[in-house]
Design an enzyme around this catalytic site. Sequence first.
Site, PDB file in Angstrom:
ATOM      1  N   LYS A   1       0.842  -1.200   0.000  1.00  0.00           N
ATOM      2  CA  LYS A   1       0.000   0.000   0.000  1.00  0.00           C
ATOM      3  C   LYS A   1       0.869   1.239   0.000  1.00  0.00           C
ATOM      4  O   LYS A   1       1.688   1.436   0.898  1.00  0.00           O
ATOM      5  CB  LYS A   1      -0.926  -0.007   1.219  1.00  0.00           C
ATOM      6  CG  LYS A   1      -1.749   1.265   1.326  1.00  0.00           C
ATOM      7  CD  LYS A   1      -2.860   1.154   2.328  1.00  0.00           C
ATOM      8  CE  LYS A   1      -3.593   2.475   2.434  1.00  0.00           C
ATOM      9  NZ  LYS A   1      -4.734   2.382   3.353  1.00  0.00           N
TER      10      LYS A   1
ATOM     11  N   ARG B   1     -10.784   9.991   1.813  1.00  0.00           N
ATOM     12  CA  ARG B   1     -10.614  10.617   3.130  1.00  0.00           C
ATOM     13  C   ARG B   1     -11.700  11.659   3.374  1.00  0.00           C
ATOM     14  O   ARG B   1     -12.150  11.836   4.501  1.00  0.00           O
ATOM     15  CB  ARG B   1      -9.209  11.221   3.239  1.00  0.00           C
ATOM     16  CG  ARG B   1      -8.139  10.136   3.287  1.00  0.00           C
ATOM     17  CD  ARG B   1      -6.730  10.709   3.284  1.00  0.00           C
ATOM     18  NE  ARG B   1      -5.736   9.639   3.194  1.00  0.00           N
ATOM     19  CZ  ARG B   1      -4.456   9.854   2.933  1.00  0.00           C
ATOM     20  NH1 ARG B   1      -4.000  11.072   2.755  1.00  0.00           N
ATOM     21  NH2 ARG B   1      -3.616   8.828   2.873  1.00  0.00           N
TER      22      ARG B   1
ATOM     23  N   GLU C   1       7.404  -6.005   1.157  1.00  0.00           N
ATOM     24  CA  GLU C   1       6.342  -5.851   2.162  1.00  0.00           C
ATOM     25  C   GLU C   1       5.238  -6.890   1.959  1.00  0.00           C
ATOM     26  O   GLU C   1       4.741  -7.480   2.915  1.00  0.00           O
ATOM     27  CB  GLU C   1       5.745  -4.435   2.100  1.00  0.00           C
ATOM     28  CG  GLU C   1       6.649  -3.348   2.655  1.00  0.00           C
ATOM     29  CD  GLU C   1       6.816  -3.438   4.162  1.00  0.00           C
ATOM     30  OE1 GLU C   1       6.041  -4.137   4.835  1.00  0.00           O
ATOM     31  OE2 GLU C   1       7.760  -2.808   4.674  1.00  0.00           O
TER      32      GLU C   1
ATOM     33  N   LYS D   1      -2.234  -1.389  -3.924  1.00  0.00           N
ATOM     34  CA  LYS D   1      -3.127  -0.234  -3.861  1.00  0.00           C
ATOM     35  C   LYS D   1      -2.328   1.044  -3.931  1.00  0.00           C
ATOM     36  O   LYS D   1      -1.355   1.155  -3.182  1.00  0.00           O
ATOM     37  CB  LYS D   1      -3.889  -0.295  -2.535  1.00  0.00           C
ATOM     38  CG  LYS D   1      -4.830   0.844  -2.305  1.00  0.00           C
ATOM     39  CD  LYS D   1      -5.403   0.740  -0.923  1.00  0.00           C
ATOM     40  CE  LYS D   1      -6.216   1.991  -0.669  1.00  0.00           C
ATOM     41  NZ  LYS D   1      -6.573   2.156   0.695  1.00  0.00           N
TER      42      LYS D   1
ATOM     43  N   SER E   1     -10.331   5.702  -4.731  1.00  0.00           N
ATOM     44  CA  SER E   1     -11.278   6.809  -4.913  1.00  0.00           C
ATOM     45  C   SER E   1     -10.832   7.821  -5.965  1.00  0.00           C
ATOM     46  O   SER E   1     -11.637   8.275  -6.778  1.00  0.00           O
ATOM     47  CB  SER E   1     -11.510   7.496  -3.569  1.00  0.00           C
ATOM     48  OG  SER E   1     -10.274   7.893  -2.991  1.00  0.00           O
TER      49      SER E   1
ATOM     50  N   TYR F   1     -15.134   1.039  -7.191  1.00  0.00           N
ATOM     51  CA  TYR F   1     -16.394   1.750  -6.968  1.00  0.00           C
ATOM     52  C   TYR F   1     -17.309   1.642  -8.188  1.00  0.00           C
ATOM     53  O   TYR F   1     -18.466   2.019  -8.127  1.00  0.00           O
ATOM     54  CB  TYR F   1     -16.119   3.219  -6.627  1.00  0.00           C
ATOM     55  CG  TYR F   1     -15.285   3.358  -5.361  1.00  0.00           C
ATOM     56  CD1 TYR F   1     -15.878   3.233  -4.108  1.00  0.00           C
ATOM     57  CD2 TYR F   1     -13.904   3.577  -5.419  1.00  0.00           C
ATOM     58  CE1 TYR F   1     -15.133   3.335  -2.947  1.00  0.00           C
ATOM     59  CE2 TYR F   1     -13.142   3.682  -4.270  1.00  0.00           C
ATOM     60  CZ  TYR F   1     -13.750   3.556  -3.035  1.00  0.00           C
ATOM     61  OH  TYR F   1     -13.008   3.645  -1.890  1.00  0.00           O
TER      62      TYR F   1
HETATM   63  C1  PBG Z   1      -7.744   3.415   5.493  1.00  0.00           C
HETATM   64  C2  PBG Z   1      -7.977   3.270   4.036  1.00  0.00           C
HETATM   65  C3  PBG Z   1      -7.749   4.210   3.021  1.00  0.00           C
HETATM   66  C4  PBG Z   1      -8.260   3.644   1.854  1.00  0.00           C
HETATM   67  C5  PBG Z   1      -8.755   2.382   2.184  1.00  0.00           C
HETATM   68  N1  PBG Z   1      -8.557   2.161   3.537  1.00  0.00           N
HETATM   69  C6  PBG Z   1      -7.191   5.575   3.056  1.00  0.00           C
HETATM   70  C7  PBG Z   1      -5.847   5.825   3.520  1.00  0.00           C
HETATM   71  O1  PBG Z   1      -5.047   4.927   3.737  1.00  0.00           O
HETATM   72  O2  PBG Z   1      -5.554   7.012   3.739  1.00  0.00           O
HETATM   73  C8  PBG Z   1      -8.289   4.319   0.506  1.00  0.00           C
HETATM   74  C9  PBG Z   1      -9.343   3.874  -0.440  1.00  0.00           C
HETATM   75  C10 PBG Z   1      -9.649   4.807  -1.556  1.00  0.00           C
HETATM   76  O3  PBG Z   1      -8.991   5.849  -1.761  1.00  0.00           O
HETATM   77  O4  PBG Z   1     -10.595   4.502  -2.279  1.00  0.00           O
HETATM   78  N2  PBG Z   1      -6.467   3.138   5.944  1.00  0.00           N
END
Ligand code: PBG
Length: 334
Positions: free
Chosen positions: A204, A214, A244, A259, A285, A324
């Site tokens: 990630k 967020r 990782e 991600k 997102s 989404y």
């Molecule tokens: C929480 C989390 C996040 C996302 C999924 N779980 C945001 C972040 O790590 O700041 C992002 C998902 C998205 O942007 O659609 N840790």
Amino acid sequence: MKHFYSRGFPFHRGRRLRNNRNISHLITETNLSVNDLVMPYFLREEDDDQVAIKNMPGLKRFSTNELINELKIIQDLGIKTIAIFPKVDEKKKDEHGSESLNADNLVCRSLREIKNKCPNISVICDLALDAYTTNGHDGVMDRNGQINNDETIEILSKMALLFSANGCEIVAPSDMMDGRIKIIRETLEKEKFKDTIILSYSSKFSSNFYSPFRDALGSKKNLANSSKSSYQINFKNKREAIKESLEDQHEGADILMVKPAMYYLDIINELKKNTFCPIAAYQVSGEYSMIKHLSDKQIFHYKDVVLESLYCIKRAGADIIFSYFAKEVAEWLK
Ligand code: PBG
């Protein structure tokens, strides 16, 4: 790459295969099915009137009751797995994210309702504290402003137990703390939740593309100018990202995740070469919003661009895609 000998044109005419519609179907290398898709949902408290998500047009925050109706619809479309993210009341947030361990929090109540009304839907629950902390970080912060790794993973393992006890089949640590998979796996085994699947957000990145998410969760203003780069991976690094993921596999993860997805296809592809675990990719997102906004402006042909984006993520090596767009794509694929 295999040794490639070509006699060249006109013996080779690549268009012979592309010209013929039937043959082009026969030689298609990548398939996309509703079975590959996970639909993420944002949850809100019943009395929260912030329904629309400004920067993610076309999506909304669901109350638990609304979600149950929605799940009946997507079940008919063939979607079997969802991920849920709570927009927690600001008044319930604190420095330690203690609402995350409240057995009656929004996630637990929704889980019980979903399992009761739609038992055939599998639910993926995020394990991270950002939805619950006043500072919007995924972990607890020490007085010196550092994220306390070991204290955080203790909380996450308790969250994993709590969600499992409420019917969650798949926990998804998205926090990028060290050792979390090990501690969560040990805790689940010890408490006899042997079948809980751990889907690790293992590669990630610290990405700017999470910004609309967020906003949807209400963690952006809490995070303000603070960065998650002390735990999420630098987007300039590939080998670190693969390492990782492999550490998480070793610690007991069942599914690995890359991600974001679209700008990170090289990571998906490299991970595919280095693991036998299923690989999930999260089209986040910001990736959704870019396509949605350009389509709304008629710059993109929505359906074609969405399908291309998902096929390319699969071509890179993803087995599972969080998107989404999943609900709409399920309609199109039907
Ligand atoms: C929480 C989390 C996040 C996302 C999924 N779980 C945001 C972040 O790590 O700041 C992002 C998902 C998205 O942007 O659609 N840790």
